[in-house]
Scaffold this motif. Structure first.
Motif, PDB file in Angstrom:
ATOM      1  N   LYS A 150       0.817  -1.202   0.000  1.00 28.93           N
ATOM      2  CA  LYS A 150       0.000   0.000   0.000  1.00 28.93           C
ATOM      3  C   LYS A 150       0.858   1.263   0.000  1.00 28.93           C
ATOM      4  N   PRO A 151       0.333   2.378  -0.515  1.00 28.99           N
ATOM      5  CA  PRO A 151       1.094   3.628  -0.551  1.00 28.99           C
ATOM      6  C   PRO A 151       1.607   4.066   0.820  1.00 28.99           C
ATOM      7  N   GLU A 152       0.817   3.825   1.863  1.00 30.48           N
ATOM      8  CA  GLU A 152       1.245   4.259   3.201  1.00 30.48           C
ATOM      9  C   GLU A 152       2.450   3.463   3.714  1.00 30.48           C
ATOM     10  N   GLN A 153       2.711   2.325   3.113  1.00 28.47           N
ATOM     11  CA  GLN A 153       3.889   1.538   3.517  1.00 28.47           C
ATOM     12  C   GLN A 153       5.177   2.042   2.876  1.00 28.47           C
ATOM     13  N   ALA A 154       5.039   2.971   1.936  1.00 25.90           N
ATOM     14  CA  ALA A 154       6.213   3.499   1.237  1.00 25.90           C
ATOM     15  C   ALA A 154       7.149   4.263   2.161  1.00 25.90           C
ATOM     16  N   ASP A 155       6.605   4.868   3.227  1.00 29.89           N
ATOM     17  CA  ASP A 155       7.431   5.684   4.118  1.00 29.89           C
ATOM     18  C   ASP A 155       7.930   4.918   5.344  1.00 29.89           C
ATOM     19  N   LEU A 156       7.604   3.626   5.418  1.00 35.80           N
ATOM     20  CA  LEU A 156       8.145   2.801   6.495  1.00 35.80           C
ATOM     21  C   LEU A 156       9.601   2.452   6.188  1.00 35.80           C
ATOM     22  N   PHE A 157      10.269   1.850   7.179  1.00 34.60           N
ATOM     23  CA  PHE A 157      11.627   1.361   6.982  1.00 34.60           C
ATOM     24  C   PHE A 157      11.597  -0.161   6.910  1.00 34.60           C
ATOM     25  N   PRO A 158      12.578  -0.771   6.261  1.00 32.43           N
ATOM     26  CA  PRO A 158      12.563  -2.223   6.087  1.00 32.43           C
ATOM     27  C   PRO A 158      12.337  -3.003   7.379  1.00 32.43           C
ATOM     28  N   ALA A 159      12.907  -2.542   8.487  1.00 32.81           N
ATOM     29  CA  ALA A 159      12.773  -3.252   9.757  1.00 32.81           C
ATOM     30  C   ALA A 159      11.331  -3.309  10.250  1.00 32.81           C
ATOM     31  N   GLU A 160      10.474  -2.446   9.711  1.00 28.38           N
ATOM     32  CA  GLU A 160       9.076  -2.415  10.114  1.00 28.38           C
ATOM     33  C   GLU A 160       8.210  -3.358   9.281  1.00 28.38           C
ATOM     34  N   LEU A 161       8.832  -4.093   8.369  1.00 26.23           N
ATOM     35  CA  LEU A 161       8.100  -4.999   7.477  1.00 26.23           C
ATOM     36  C   LEU A 161       8.415  -6.448   7.797  1.00 26.23           C
ATOM     37  N   SER A 162       7.479  -7.314   7.468  1.00 29.10           N
ATOM     38  CA  SER A 162       7.715  -8.755   7.591  1.00 29.10           C
ATOM     39  C   SER A 162       8.673  -9.214   6.488  1.00 29.10           C
ATOM     40  N   GLY A 163       9.143 -10.470   6.607  1.00 24.66           N
ATOM     41  CA  GLY A 163      10.046 -11.010   5.603  1.00 24.66           C
ATOM     42  C   GLY A 163       9.416 -11.047   4.226  1.00 24.66           C
ATOM     43  N   GLY A 164       8.132 -11.427   4.170  1.00 22.18           N
ATOM     44  CA  GLY A 164       7.435 -11.470   2.897  1.00 22.18           C
ATOM     45  C   GLY A 164       7.287 -10.095   2.272  1.00 22.18           C
ATOM     46  N   MET A 165       7.006  -9.095   3.110  1.00 26.45           N
ATOM     47  CA  MET A 165       6.889  -7.724   2.609  1.00 26.45           C
ATOM     48  C   MET A 165       8.237  -7.219   2.108  1.00 26.45           C
ATOM     49  N   GLN A 166       9.291  -7.545   2.832  1.00 28.77           N
ATOM     50  CA  GLN A 166      10.623  -7.126   2.394  1.00 28.77           C
ATOM     51  C   GLN A 166      10.969  -7.726   1.036  1.00 28.77           C
ATOM     52  N   LYS A 167      10.567  -8.982   0.833  1.00 28.77           N
ATOM     53  CA  LYS A 167      10.817  -9.615  -0.462  1.00 28.77           C
ATOM     54  C   LYS A 167      10.044  -8.894  -1.562  1.00 28.77           C
ATOM     55  N   ARG A 168       8.836  -8.462  -1.255  1.00 32.43           N
ATOM     56  CA  ARG A 168       8.043  -7.714  -2.242  1.00 32.43           C
ATOM     57  C   ARG A 168       8.711  -6.377  -2.568  1.00 32.43           C
ATOM     58  N   VAL A 169       9.262  -5.727  -1.544  1.00 29.07           N
ATOM     59  CA  VAL A 169       9.976  -4.469  -1.782  1.00 29.07           C
ATOM     60  C   VAL A 169      11.173  -4.714  -2.707  1.00 29.07           C
ATOM     61  N   GLY A 170      11.886  -5.810  -2.452  1.00 25.83           N
ATOM     62  CA  GLY A 170      13.014  -6.155  -3.317  1.00 25.83           C
ATOM     63  C   GLY A 170      12.576  -6.390  -4.749  1.00 25.83           C
ATOM     64  N   LEU A 171      11.401  -7.013  -4.920  1.00 22.16           N
ATOM     65  CA  LEU A 171      10.875  -7.255  -6.257  1.00 22.16           C
ATOM     66  C   LEU A 171      10.470  -5.940  -6.918  1.00 22.16           C
ATOM     67  N   ALA A 172       9.844  -5.051  -6.143  1.00 21.02           N
ATOM     68  CA  ALA A 172       9.476  -3.737  -6.684  1.00 21.02           C
ATOM     69  C   ALA A 172      10.721  -2.976  -7.134  1.00 21.02           C
TER      70      ALA A 172
END
Length: 248
Positions: free
Chosen positions: A126-148
């Protein structure tokens, strides 16, 4: 699009690649499988020029990858790293837009953020997750960020290094589906290295089995189970007995 011809690479007395021959056609998804330490990552690094082969030729569109404009060459690639490789001190959107904030692909900051948010949306964040830091995300979310991040600059070629490592089966399935969808949508050429046979069947058009420094078998994913190759057969079925010696 990518061709390796008789590629050799050794690190001291450790001969990792012993004459790799491989062709990857434009717009297809090639998955390289093989045991740990067989040289899968080294092969990708040789293509990118992060490691220089001792001998052999690697070409992209028929041109030697060691020649020409290095920045223009790398601009054609995107990469999803095994461990995510996100920058802890940067926000999620800054991680995604990393290439767009510097170098030859630099865009205005507002434009880079807009593109990053759109790529995050494409991978289910979600757009609101754009301003979070990696440590605030789960492993699956971090993988999605890497894919993005891997697709942010709309590359022609995308490399995926163990895309489902460390994920539970459900999230692995989600990432596999995303990889397949994105590669198809973009018309990109993809190379993936993985141990996960579920990923192989989900994202591959073609498969190459790397063992003992050479490609033991290559062919369409639909031909794996009837390949007749003892190395491939042992690997895909996880058998301890066979030509591949298990370290005991």
């Amino acid at each position: 699009m990518i061709e390796l011809s008789d590629v050799h690479k050794a690190f001291g007395d450790n001969h990792v690649l012993r004459g790799v021959d491989l062709r990857v056609e434009s717009g297809t998804s090639m998955v390289i499988i093989g045991g740990s330490g067989t040289g899968k990552s080294v092969a990708l690094k040789c293509i990118l020029g992060l490691v220089h082969p001792d001998s052999g030729i690697i070409t992209l569109d028929g041109r030697d990858v060691t020649k020409g404009d290095r920045d223009a060459f790398l601009a054609r690639f995107g990469m999803l790293f095994q461990g995510g490789a996100l920058f802890d001190s940067l926000s999620v959107w800054q991680n995604v837009a990393f290439r767009l904030l510097r170098g030859s692909l630099k865009r205005p900051r507002d434009e880079a953020r807009e593109i990053a948010v759109e790529k995050l949306r494409r991978v289910g964040l979600k757009p609101e997750q754009a301003d979070l830091f990696p440590a605030e995300l789960s492993g699956g979310m971090q993988k999605r960020v890497g894919l993005a991040r891997a697709i942010c600059a709309d590359p022609e070629i995308i490399f995926f290094d163990e895309p489902t490592t460390g994920l539970d089966p459900i999230m692995s399935g989600v990432i596999n589906d995303l990889v397949r969808e994105i590669v198809t949508e973009m018309g990109a050429t993809a190379m993936t290295i993985t141990h996960d046979m579920t990923s192989v069947r989900a994202i591959a058009d073609n498969v190459a089995m790397l063992h003992d420094g050479v490609i033991q078998w290559t062919g369409p994913v639909s031909g794996m189970d009837q390949s007749g190759d003892p190395y491939l057969d042992q690997f895909i079925h996880g058998r301890a007995d066979g030509p591949i010696e298990a370290v005991r």
